[in-house]
Design a protein around this motif. Structure first.
Motif, mmCIF file in Angstrom:
data_model
loop_
_atom_site.group_PDB
_atom_site.id
_atom_site.type_symbol
_atom_site.label_atom_id
_atom_site.label_comp_id
_atom_site.label_asym_id
_atom_site.label_seq_id
_atom_site.Cartn_x
_atom_site.Cartn_y
_atom_site.Cartn_z
ATOM 1 N N ALA A 73 -9.062 -4.442 -1.098
ATOM 2 C CA ALA A 73 -9.056 -5.832 -0.646
ATOM 3 C C ALA A 73 -8.541 -5.977 0.781
ATOM 4 N N ASP A 74 -8.192 -4.870 1.436
ATOM 5 C CA ASP A 74 -7.640 -4.941 2.793
ATOM 6 C C ASP A 74 -8.594 -5.661 3.736
ATOM 7 N N GLU A 75 -8.026 -6.550 4.557
ATOM 8 C CA GLU A 75 -8.838 -7.330 5.499
ATOM 9 C C GLU A 75 -9.528 -6.448 6.512
ATOM 10 N N ASN A 76 -8.854 -5.400 6.956
ATOM 11 C CA ASN A 76 -9.453 -4.464 7.905
ATOM 12 C C ASN A 76 -10.099 -3.275 7.201
ATOM 13 N N GLY A 77 -10.306 -3.414 5.906
ATOM 14 C CA GLY A 77 -10.957 -2.381 5.115
ATOM 15 C C GLY A 77 -12.193 -2.945 4.446
ATOM 16 N N PRO A 78 -12.450 -2.560 3.199
ATOM 17 C CA PRO A 78 -13.655 -3.047 2.516
ATOM 18 C C PRO A 78 -13.671 -4.562 2.324
ATOM 19 N N GLY A 79 -12.504 -5.191 2.189
ATOM 20 C CA GLY A 79 -12.465 -6.649 2.105
ATOM 21 C C GLY A 79 -13.024 -7.224 0.808
ATOM 22 N N PHE A 80 -12.936 -6.484 -0.291
ATOM 23 C CA PHE A 80 -13.343 -7.044 -1.573
ATOM 24 C C PHE A 80 -12.371 -8.156 -1.972
ATOM 25 N N SER A 81 -12.846 -9.121 -2.741
ATOM 26 C CA SER A 81 -11.965 -10.179 -3.233
ATOM 27 C C SER A 81 -11.044 -9.602 -4.304
ATOM 28 N N ASN A 82 -9.945 -10.312 -4.593
ATOM 29 C CA ASN A 82 -9.014 -9.852 -5.620
ATOM 30 C C ASN A 82 -9.698 -9.731 -6.977
ATOM 31 N N ALA A 83 -10.603 -10.669 -7.274
ATOM 32 C CA ALA A 83 -11.333 -10.611 -8.542
ATOM 33 C C ALA A 83 -12.228 -9.374 -8.585
ATOM 34 N N GLU A 84 -12.866 -9.053 -7.458
ATOM 35 C CA GLU A 84 -13.725 -7.866 -7.407
ATOM 36 C C GLU A 84 -12.900 -6.596 -7.573
ATOM 37 N N VAL A 85 -11.721 -6.556 -6.937
ATOM 38 C CA VAL A 85 -10.855 -5.385 -7.067
ATOM 39 C C VAL A 85 -10.421 -5.193 -8.513
ATOM 40 N N GLN A 86 -10.065 -6.286 -9.159
ATOM 41 C CA GLN A 86 -9.656 -6.210 -10.558
ATOM 42 C C GLN A 86 -10.783 -5.686 -11.442
ATOM 43 N N GLU A 87 -11.985 -6.136 -11.167
ATOM 44 C CA GLU A 87 -13.137 -5.698 -11.951
ATOM 45 C C GLU A 87 -13.449 -4.232 -11.685
ATOM 46 N N ILE A 88 -13.349 -3.819 -10.407
ATOM 47 C CA ILE A 88 -13.595 -2.416 -10.055
ATOM 48 C C ILE A 88 -12.577 -1.520 -10.748
ATOM 49 N N ALA A 89 -11.301 -1.886 -10.678
ATOM 50 C CA ALA A 89 -10.250 -1.070 -11.282
ATOM 51 C C ALA A 89 -10.463 -0.907 -12.781
ATOM 52 N N SER A 90 -10.938 -1.955 -13.431
ATOM 53 C CA SER A 90 -11.111 -1.913 -14.884
ATOM 54 C C SER A 90 -12.207 -0.946 -15.316
ATOM 55 N N ARG A 91 -13.054 -0.528 -14.380
ATOM 56 C CA ARG A 91 -14.134 0.395 -14.724
ATOM 57 C C ARG A 91 -13.645 1.845 -14.786
ATOM 58 N N TYR A 92 -12.431 2.092 -14.373
ATOM 59 C CA TYR A 92 -11.863 3.438 -14.392
ATOM 60 C C TYR A 92 -10.808 3.546 -15.492
ATOM 61 N N GLU A 93 -10.712 4.726 -16.075
ATOM 62 C CA GLU A 93 -9.671 5.014 -17.048
ATOM 63 C C GLU A 93 -8.544 5.773 -16.352
ATOM 64 N N VAL A 94 -7.320 5.269 -16.506
ATOM 65 C CA VAL A 94 -6.152 5.907 -15.897
ATOM 66 C C VAL A 94 -5.161 6.264 -16.999
ATOM 67 N N ALA A 95 -4.217 7.144 -16.665
ATOM 68 C CA ALA A 95 -3.222 7.568 -17.647
ATOM 69 C C ALA A 95 -2.370 6.383 -18.084
ATOM 70 N N ASP A 96 -2.146 6.279 -19.380
ATOM 71 C CA ASP A 96 -1.315 5.210 -19.943
ATOM 72 C C ASP A 96 0.097 5.751 -20.136
ATOM 73 N N GLU A 97 0.990 5.410 -19.182
ATOM 74 C CA GLU A 97 2.358 5.930 -19.240
ATOM 75 C C GLU A 97 3.115 5.429 -20.456
ATOM 76 N N ALA A 98 2.726 4.266 -20.982
ATOM 77 C CA ALA A 98 3.424 3.695 -22.140
ATOM 78 C C ALA A 98 2.954 4.281 -23.463
ATOM 79 N N GLY A 99 1.851 5.014 -23.446
ATOM 80 C CA GLY A 99 1.306 5.578 -24.672
ATOM 81 C C GLY A 99 1.697 7.028 -24.858
ATOM 82 N N ASP A 100 0.993 7.677 -25.737
ATOM 83 C CA ASP A 100 1.221 9.097 -25.986
ATOM 84 C C ASP A 100 0.561 9.928 -24.891
ATOM 85 N N PRO A 101 1.004 11.169 -24.695
ATOM 86 C CA PRO A 101 0.374 12.040 -23.699
ATOM 87 C C PRO A 101 -1.137 12.131 -23.922
#
Length: 248
Positions: A73-101
């Motif tokens: 979302a950086d203004e001097n970068g790709p400049g995606f909207s916050n909603a777009e960033v949230q949607e993009i992030a949700s398409r990736y699976e990341v490690a869940d620190e609160a869950g089991d290994p």
């Protein structure tokens, strides 16, 4: 990304074969990016298209572990909207620190791009544009440098690439028409290479524009300071010479 069993096995071979992984010094093509030069800046259209290429053609094998999703979302970068960033992030699976290994969860904007579990440990792309001589131009030249020649070594295939400077284990990842653009930009290999190279340059140098702006301001200040010193010096010495009189 068009992957084959051969290219996957080659990647594994390269991971344990320094002689093959080292590569040579390839030929850099003549190309100018929007961010080149003292007053150059990132083009948001290029960066957004470049991200699309990364996501669709690169992210299955190459991570960007030093880049947080929110940076998109950086203004001097790709400049995606916050909603777009949230949607993009949700398409990736990341490690869940609160869950089991081994547990994962959908990504959030504060997370970093994950590292995929790919055979052969392909290089992370966070700093790729800074890790190669020639920077973004090296990436651009490699993407356009496939000659179509290949050879088999130890049961795996290597592909000749003029930008790389010899044969290496990654088959051509992009072809014309692979990525659909919605902004009317040409769907050519040259355009793809430009856009993803620019995006990877931003990933490695997200503060490039700010640094250039600071440099321009500093240079302007130094020039102004030098001019003031020059005229002050002339005025002071003119008064000194005048006070001595014509026969001093």
């Amino acid at each position: 990304m068009r992957l084959s069993i051969a290219s996957i096995l080659t990647a594994a071979l390269l991971a344990t074969s320094p002689a093959l992984a080292a590569g040579g010094y390839g030929k850099l093509l003549d190309h100018e990016f929007a961010f080149d030069g003292m007053f150059g800046a990132y083009d948001q259209g290029e960066l957004q298209r470049g991200y699309k290429i990364y996501e669709q053609a690169c992210s299955a094998c190459h991570g960007m572990k030093f880049v947080p999703f929110r940076a998109l979302a950086d203004e001097n970068g790709p400049g995606f909207s916050n909603a777009e960033v949230q949607e993009i992030a949700s398409r990736y699976e990341v490690a869940d620190e609160a869950g089991d290994p081994g547990d994962t969860r959908p990504g959030k904007p504060f997370d970093y791009f994950p590292t995929p579990m790919a055979v052969g440990n392909p290089p992370d792309m966070s700093l790729l544009a800074k890790a190669r001589a020639g920077g973004a131009l090296h990436i651009y030249s490699v993407l356009l440098g496939y000659t179509g020649e290949e050879k088999e070594v130890a049961g795996t295939f290597l592909y000749e690439n003029t930008g790389y400077g010899g044969y290496f284990g990654m088959s051509q990842p992009l072809w014309e028409g692979d990525i659909e653009y919605t902004d009317g930009s040409p769907e050519t290999l040259e355009q793809y290479a430009n856009d993803v190279s620019a995006f990877l340059m931003w990933a490695a140098e997200p503060k490039l524009v700010e640094r250039k702006q600071a440099g321009v301001w500093s240079l302007g200040f130094l020039i102004l300071f030098a001019v003031l010193v020059y005229f002050t010096n002339r005025r002071v010495w003119a008064q000194v010479k005048g006070s001595k009189g014509p026969h001093s």
